[in-house]
Design a protein around this motif. Sequence first.
Motif, PDB file in Angstrom:
ATOM      1  N   LEU B  86      20.666  -5.690 -46.164  1.00 29.04           N
ATOM      2  CA  LEU B  86      20.185  -4.444 -45.569  1.00 29.04           C
ATOM      3  C   LEU B  86      20.782  -3.277 -46.340  1.00 29.04           C
ATOM      4  O   LEU B  86      21.901  -2.857 -46.073  1.00 29.04           O
ATOM      5  N   PRO B  87      20.068  -2.789 -47.353  1.00 23.60           N
ATOM      6  CA  PRO B  87      20.658  -1.788 -48.238  1.00 23.60           C
ATOM      7  C   PRO B  87      20.675  -0.405 -47.601  1.00 23.60           C
ATOM      8  O   PRO B  87      19.944  -0.131 -46.655  1.00 23.60           O
ATOM      9  N   PRO B  88      21.530   0.472 -48.124  1.00 30.00           N
ATOM     10  CA  PRO B  88      21.764   1.757 -47.460  1.00 30.00           C
ATOM     11  C   PRO B  88      20.596   2.716 -47.546  1.00 30.00           C
ATOM     12  O   PRO B  88      20.608   3.724 -46.873  1.00 30.00           O
ATOM     13  N   PHE B  89      19.564   2.429 -48.316  1.00 30.32           N
ATOM     14  CA  PHE B  89      18.460   3.393 -48.341  1.00 30.32           C
ATOM     15  C   PHE B  89      17.673   3.380 -47.044  1.00 30.32           C
ATOM     16  O   PHE B  89      16.746   4.138 -46.854  1.00 30.32           O
ATOM     17  N   PHE B  90      18.091   2.528 -46.125  1.00 32.42           N
ATOM     18  CA  PHE B  90      17.512   2.568 -44.783  1.00 32.42           C
ATOM     19  C   PHE B  90      17.935   3.838 -44.047  1.00 32.42           C
ATOM     20  O   PHE B  90      17.315   4.234 -43.094  1.00 32.42           O
ATOM     21  N   TYR B  91      19.052   4.444 -44.481  1.00 36.47           N
ATOM     22  CA  TYR B  91      19.610   5.559 -43.701  1.00 36.47           C
ATOM     23  C   TYR B  91      19.011   6.866 -44.147  1.00 36.47           C
ATOM     24  O   TYR B  91      19.655   7.703 -44.747  1.00 36.47           O
ATOM     25  N   GLN B  92      17.741   7.024 -43.908  1.00 34.54           N
ATOM     26  CA  GLN B  92      17.062   8.263 -44.241  1.00 34.54           C
ATOM     27  C   GLN B  92      17.269   9.242 -43.097  1.00 34.54           C
ATOM     28  O   GLN B  92      17.057   8.910 -41.948  1.00 34.54           O
ATOM     29  N   THR B  93      17.722  10.427 -43.443  1.00 36.68           N
ATOM     30  CA  THR B  93      17.856  11.455 -42.410  1.00 36.68           C
ATOM     31  C   THR B  93      17.084  12.680 -42.863  1.00 36.68           C
ATOM     32  O   THR B  93      16.522  12.694 -43.965  1.00 36.68           O
ATOM     33  N   ALA B  94      17.074  13.708 -42.027  1.00 35.08           N
ATOM     34  CA  ALA B  94      16.383  14.949 -42.378  1.00 35.08           C
ATOM     35  C   ALA B  94      16.946  15.507 -43.691  1.00 35.08           C
ATOM     36  O   ALA B  94      16.230  16.083 -44.495  1.00 35.08           O
ATOM     37  N   GLY B  95      18.224  15.317 -43.894  1.00 32.84           N
ATOM     38  CA  GLY B  95      18.863  15.852 -45.095  1.00 32.84           C
ATOM     39  C   GLY B  95      18.718  14.937 -46.304  1.00 32.84           C
ATOM     40  O   GLY B  95      19.389  15.151 -47.306  1.00 32.84           O
ATOM     41  N   GLY B  96      17.884  13.908 -46.235  1.00 34.21           N
ATOM     42  CA  GLY B  96      17.711  12.990 -47.350  1.00 34.21           C
ATOM     43  C   GLY B  96      18.507  11.722 -47.127  1.00 34.21           C
ATOM     44  O   GLY B  96      19.101  11.529 -46.062  1.00 34.21           O
ATOM     45  N   ALA B  97      18.515  10.864 -48.133  1.00 34.22           N
ATOM     46  CA  ALA B  97      19.207   9.593 -47.985  1.00 34.22           C
ATOM     47  C   ALA B  97      20.699   9.776 -48.205  1.00 34.22           C
ATOM     48  O   ALA B  97      21.123  10.538 -49.050  1.00 34.22           O
ATOM     49  N   ARG B  98      21.498   9.095 -47.432  1.00 31.20           N
ATOM     50  CA  ARG B  98      22.947   9.108 -47.649  1.00 31.20           C
ATOM     51  C   ARG B  98      23.518   7.836 -47.041  1.00 31.20           C
ATOM     52  O   ARG B  98      22.824   7.073 -46.370  1.00 31.20           O
ATOM     53  N   GLU B  99      24.789   7.649 -47.297  1.00 31.96           N
ATOM     54  CA  GLU B  99      25.409   6.452 -46.753  1.00 31.96           C
ATOM     55  C   GLU B  99      25.756   6.644 -45.287  1.00 31.96           C
ATOM     56  O   GLU B  99      25.971   7.765 -44.827  1.00 31.96           O
ATOM     57  N   PHE B 100      25.843   5.544 -44.562  1.00 30.81           N
ATOM     58  CA  PHE B 100      26.124   5.656 -43.142  1.00 30.81           C
ATOM     59  C   PHE B 100      27.593   5.985 -42.907  1.00 30.81           C
ATOM     60  O   PHE B 100      28.460   5.706 -43.722  1.00 30.81           O
ATOM     61  N   ARG B 101      27.852   6.612 -41.750  1.00 34.98           N
ATOM     62  CA  ARG B 101      29.210   7.055 -41.440  1.00 34.98           C
ATOM     63  C   ARG B 101      29.918   6.116 -40.471  1.00 34.98           C
ATOM     64  O   ARG B 101      31.118   6.164 -40.320  1.00 34.98           O
ATOM     65  N   GLY B 102      29.189   5.315 -39.760  1.00 35.09           N
ATOM     66  CA  GLY B 102      29.820   4.408 -38.809  1.00 35.09           C
ATOM     67  C   GLY B 102      28.859   3.264 -38.507  1.00 35.09           C
ATOM     68  O   GLY B 102      27.692   3.285 -38.900  1.00 35.09           O
ATOM     69  N   LYS B 103      29.379   2.250 -37.811  1.00 37.22           N
ATOM     70  CA  LYS B 103      28.568   1.062 -37.559  1.00 37.22           C
ATOM     71  C   LYS B 103      27.323   1.374 -36.733  1.00 37.22           C
ATOM     72  O   LYS B 103      26.259   0.800 -36.963  1.00 37.22           O
ATOM     73  N   MET B 104      27.465   2.277 -35.743  1.00 38.88           N
ATOM     74  CA  MET B 104      26.312   2.533 -34.891  1.00 38.88           C
ATOM     75  C   MET B 104      25.215   3.231 -35.678  1.00 38.88           C
ATOM     76  O   MET B 104      24.040   2.974 -35.488  1.00 38.88           O
ATOM     77  N   GLU B 105      25.631   4.109 -36.605  1.00 39.40           N
ATOM     78  CA  GLU B 105      24.626   4.758 -37.432  1.00 39.40           C
ATOM     79  C   GLU B 105      23.965   3.732 -38.367  1.00 39.40           C
ATOM     80  O   GLU B 105      22.758   3.751 -38.591  1.00 39.40           O
ATOM     81  N   ALA B 106      24.792   2.830 -38.916  1.00 40.41           N
ATOM     82  CA  ALA B 106      24.236   1.787 -39.782  1.00 40.41           C
ATOM     83  C   ALA B 106      23.223   0.944 -39.008  1.00 40.41           C
ATOM     84  O   ALA B 106      22.139   0.638 -39.506  1.00 40.41           O
ATOM     85  N   LEU B 107      23.565   0.598 -37.782  1.00 36.77           N
ATOM     86  CA  LEU B 107      22.659  -0.239 -36.989  1.00 36.77           C
ATOM     87  C   LEU B 107      21.402   0.536 -36.602  1.00 36.77           C
ATOM     88  O   LEU B 107      20.297  -0.020 -36.599  1.00 36.77           O
ATOM     89  N   ALA B 108      21.566   1.844 -36.320  1.00 41.43           N
ATOM     90  CA  ALA B 108      20.402   2.653 -35.998  1.00 41.43           C
ATOM     91  C   ALA B 108      19.454   2.700 -37.196  1.00 41.43           C
ATOM     92  O   ALA B 108      18.231   2.670 -37.042  1.00 41.43           O
ATOM     93  N   GLY B 109      20.044   2.702 -38.395  1.00 44.52           N
ATOM     94  CA  GLY B 109      19.232   2.733 -39.612  1.00 44.52           C
ATOM     95  C   GLY B 109      18.427   1.466 -39.822  1.00 44.52           C
ATOM     96  O   GLY B 109      17.437   1.456 -40.544  1.00 44.52           O
ATOM     97  N   VAL B 110      18.845   0.379 -39.218  1.00 45.64           N
ATOM     98  CA  VAL B 110      18.114  -0.889 -39.384  1.00 45.64           C
ATOM     99  C   VAL B 110      17.557  -1.341 -38.026  1.00 45.64           C
ATOM    100  O   VAL B 110      17.456  -2.533 -37.749  1.00 45.64           O
ATOM    101  N   ARG B 111      17.163  -0.369 -37.200  1.00 45.35           N
ATOM    102  CA  ARG B 111      16.735  -0.704 -35.847  1.00 45.35           C
ATOM    103  C   ARG B 111      15.566  -1.690 -35.831  1.00 45.35           C
ATOM    104  O   ARG B 111      15.521  -2.608 -35.014  1.00 45.35           O
ATOM    105  N   SER B 112      14.627  -1.503 -36.755  1.00 42.36           N
ATOM    106  CA  SER B 112      13.467  -2.406 -36.742  1.00 42.36           C
ATOM    107  C   SER B 112      13.904  -3.831 -37.077  1.00 42.36           C
ATOM    108  O   SER B 112      13.342  -4.806 -36.577  1.00 42.36           O
ATOM    109  N   TYR B 113      14.925  -3.924 -37.922  1.00 38.01           N
ATOM    110  CA  TYR B 113      15.469  -5.256 -38.218  1.00 38.01           C
ATOM    111  C   TYR B 113      16.088  -5.864 -36.956  1.00 38.01           C
ATOM    112  O   TYR B 113      15.877  -7.045 -36.650  1.00 38.01           O
TER     113      TYR B 113
END
Lengths: 402, 371
Positions: B86-113
Amino acid sequence: MKKECIAMLLAGGQGSRLYVLTSNVAKPAVPFGGKYRIIDFPLSNCTNSGIDTVGVLTQYKPLELNSYIGSGQPWDLDRLDGGVHILPPYMREGDKGTWFKGTANAIYQNIGFVDMYDPDYVVILSGDHIYKMNYGKMLDAHKKAGAACTISVLEVPWSEASRFGIMAVDGEDNIVEFQEKPKEPKSNLASMGIYVFTWKKLREYLINDENDPSSSNDFGKNIIPNMLNAGEKLIAYRFDGYWKDVGTLESLWDANMDMLSRGDLDLLESSWPIYARLPSEPPAFIGKSALVEHSVVTQGCEVNGTVLNSVLSHGARVEEGAEVSYSVLMPGVTVKRGAVVRYAILGENCQVEAGACVGGAPESCDPDKWGVTVLGPGACAGPGEVVAPNTMLNRDHKEVSR
Amino acid sequence: MKGLHGIIFSHENRNDLRELTTQRMPASVPFAGRYRIIDFILSDMVNAGITDVGVVLHGNYQSLLDHLGSGKDWDLSRSHGGLRLLPPFFYQTAGGAREFRGKMEALAGVRSYLEGIRQSHVVLADSDLIINIPLQDVFQAHLDSGADITAVCTGDLTGPADVTYFRLNDQGRVTESLYPLNNPAGCHRSLEIYILSKQKLLELVDECMSHDQVSFRSAVLQAKAGSLHIQSYVWDGYAAQIRTLRGYYLRSMELLDPAIRREIFHPQRPIHTKERNDASTYIDPAGTCCNCLVADGCTIEGTVENSILFRGVSVAKGAEVKNCILMQDVVISRDAVCHYVIADKNVQIMDSRTLMGHDQYPMVIAKDSKV
């Protein structure tokens, strides 16, 4: 899909001259060199030579061999098209099928398999040789000569020529005569039991051979002489690397020792890798009281004793105060405290209990009676027991004579 | 389907592994002669019968991708399920792609998974932990206790300092999660392995997302210790969190102790790793080797003591290696002397060089360097 060349590996032999080592497994499944089994060599040679389709003909006690080969993944032979296939004898309508009667009959019974790939050439290999060889070069020589059959040969000392199948050749390495173990050899080129055939020709000769009730359906005894007599073009392909038939206990022990000396058979040299299937085990541990010299150790080993000039396969253990020299320890062997193992082959999962003494140096007894001591897989030498040189024990602790 | 699904987090910055992590994440730092750190938790999952594992990637993950490949070395190369990266480009936000800051954000980024998970329960774990734990037992304890979350922890407080601590009540329920904590006496140290149901996980992810909370520790463990039943599972076996270079060195050297090897190399629960084809290791008559862990494919012609040799290392005649960790394919040339050195992959130490580190500060030679 059509393939230019496929390989057929004869792996059904009992290997009766390995005695207790093959009482439960086929010869190609016998461990070698610490990490390998004999069949890893031809299989790895195939994959390194660009041959991606291999039929493995099995007959004698194939269970361990079958599970070892599995999908063929360690040798990169798990392919969408081709890959490695286990070919046991099978029932057929009418004659209901038979066991493989000889090497040629084994291929004859699998003509259907070969035809599925419609190859131009077929390489016939044995499952009891240790060597690294590029079959692609041999195939090139075969194609260049336009031969019906190319036989790989090795120059052997004239004095030993009478132990081999000898190919007499003309100035261009065309084979003019084949002599099986001749008293008066006409050449010193010994057959290595590796053949490249033009499939159309071989197919024809296999069918004719099968129709001859007096034939023993063997490549060396029947197919090759028949081809020579019919005037087919057979050429010798000279191989100058390391090659050894490990069909006897002595030659198996010798080949392991040759591997240690890292001369012609250097397994650490990585340009022609030999692949193997291994259980996942931690790195070898060599303890504070260990002394290891001129030996190989493999993952899963634990050495706290003395190991000299020996091959330790994965999971072998040598406890403190034990001594192992000039020996081959197959996977899972344990040599306990104070035991001495010399000039021996210990089969898989053997136990040598504390203070036992297994085998001995050639100078320790009458030279005529000396030989390598062998414990079969699962065999055990009891505490303090002395197992004399040249003795063989099976898993039921019965002595087996050669 | 009743069962466990694995999710492993790999983090980039939460460590001090110096040169070992300039080109890789802690998850793929080589350990114990032939493994990478992530192999331990990944093998634990596979050995517990887990067939589907997602690895959340973070930062410089090239080396981790090389290592994991299709997952076939862990039996996770499947036509259905298996290993999912599950690569970090899943973490698209309004400000563009960036790395996740915590586990919950990482999991939110892969919610469909997460929604597609076939199993009823999920085990979350970090990738910097050396442990051989039967996760099926933890899962059974989770089902038996009826807890919302089961958290694996240890009473051994000797690990790195920057970890989460739990205060437990008499029933083993987590009453407080503490971070940071200067005096952890009486607490348990979290091993960052959590089991919860897929449904509960999705609820928590959604709740955190809508409150702009990113951290599992603060938003779940700390904020919900009262409202959720968080049950501890106290593991009294071996566990090592590798966060610092000193810890890495000490934990590596500990492997020379047979009792510790027995704990992490359990015959029924093997640790799998990416296979390489090396022949057995050869020890020359000129060489001596004692108190060493030696992987396959090495050639030892010099003196090697109290060291760990990875696959394909060669130590030439006259060389002396003591208290060192030599990673894959390191070459120690003639008469070179190395004490307390951690040499990363492909390092070459040329003839007669002398390199001395110290027990308290081992010398690290970065990957591919030539000394």
